[in-house]
Enzyme design. Structure first.
Site, PDB file in Angstrom:
ATOM      1  N   PHE A  15      38.467  44.000  45.990  1.00 14.53           N
ATOM      2  CA  PHE A  15      38.900  42.734  45.337  1.00 14.53           C
ATOM      3  C   PHE A  15      38.317  42.844  43.795  1.00 14.53           C
ATOM      4  O   PHE A  15      37.543  43.769  43.251  1.00 14.53           O
ATOM      5  CB  PHE A  15      38.088  41.464  46.031  1.00 14.53           C
ATOM      6  CG  PHE A  15      36.818  41.461  45.964  1.00 14.53           C
ATOM      7  CD1 PHE A  15      35.990  40.759  45.329  1.00 14.53           C
ATOM      8  CD2 PHE A  15      36.281  41.987  46.947  1.00 14.53           C
ATOM      9  CE1 PHE A  15      34.689  40.573  45.152  1.00 14.53           C
ATOM     10  CE2 PHE A  15      34.935  42.051  47.145  1.00 14.53           C
ATOM     11  CZ  PHE A  15      34.106  41.322  46.039  1.00 14.53           C
ATOM     12  N   CYS A  16      39.173  41.701  43.009  1.00 12.02           N
ATOM     13  CA  CYS A  16      38.581  41.717  41.621  1.00 12.02           C
ATOM     14  C   CYS A  16      38.835  40.155  41.251  1.00 12.02           C
ATOM     15  O   CYS A  16      38.895  39.208  41.971  1.00 12.02           O
ATOM     16  CB  CYS A  16      39.488  42.599  40.701  1.00 12.02           C
ATOM     17  SG  CYS A  16      40.870  42.245  40.747  1.00 12.02           S
ATOM     18  N   ASN A  17      38.867  39.870  40.033  1.00 12.72           N
ATOM     19  CA  ASN A  17      39.466  38.712  39.515  1.00 12.72           C
ATOM     20  C   ASN A  17      40.661  38.310  39.904  1.00 12.72           C
ATOM     21  O   ASN A  17      41.069  37.041  40.286  1.00 12.72           O
ATOM     22  CB  ASN A  17      38.976  38.423  38.109  1.00 12.72           C
ATOM     23  CG  ASN A  17      37.790  38.072  37.785  1.00 12.72           C
ATOM     24  OD1 ASN A  17      37.157  37.578  38.834  1.00 12.72           O
ATOM     25  ND2 ASN A  17      37.405  38.315  36.611  1.00 12.72           N
TER      26      ASN A  17
END
Length: 134
Positions: free
Chosen positions: A85-87
């Site tokens: 995951f990330c932003n």
């Protein structure tokens, strides 16, 4: 055949060829991602830069920035399953694609930190109140 038609035909053929050779990222359902995020055997990987990771991340997540994914292929090979995951979801999708291109199949895209956090919070609420279900 005119030059214009030749270039048009070439562009169409290249477009068709590139669509067929693209490596598809296997899609999993939201329910499957939710199950994996809450599974204690799943490794959560935050692919944002170190500074963003230090500010806020998901409990239990490790930080491997997108730029360092290929340097850590052995780490990914040694995990049972990995949620990335990330932003915004863009870097996570890129990371999953890089890993799949390198033969690592046990990686899944949860898109954003917000998604992972919401799943974990939902699980915690259902532990406290078993009647809480969504």
């Amino acid at each position: 055949m005119s030059l214009k038609k030749f270039f048009l035909l070439s562009a169409i053929l290249v477009g068709l060829w590139s669509c067929k050779t693209a490596t598809p990222i296997s899609e999993v359902s939201r329910a499957e991602v939710k199950e994996m995020v809450t599974n204690p055997e799943t490794t959560l990987v935050d692919v944002r830069i170190n500074e963003q990771f230090s500010e806020k991340t998901s409990p239990g997540a490790v930080n491997i920035p997108l730029a360092k994914i290929e340097e850590n292929l052995d780490f990914f090979r040694n995990q049972k399953q990995v949620i990335i995951f990330c932003n915004s979801g863009k870097q996570a999708a890129q990371a999953v694609e890089i890993l799949k291109e390198n033969g690592i199949k046990n990686v899944y895209d949860a898109k954003t930190l917000k998604n992972v956090t919401a799943i974990q919070q939902e699980r915690n609420k259902s532990k406290v109140n078993p009647e809480f279900r969504k």
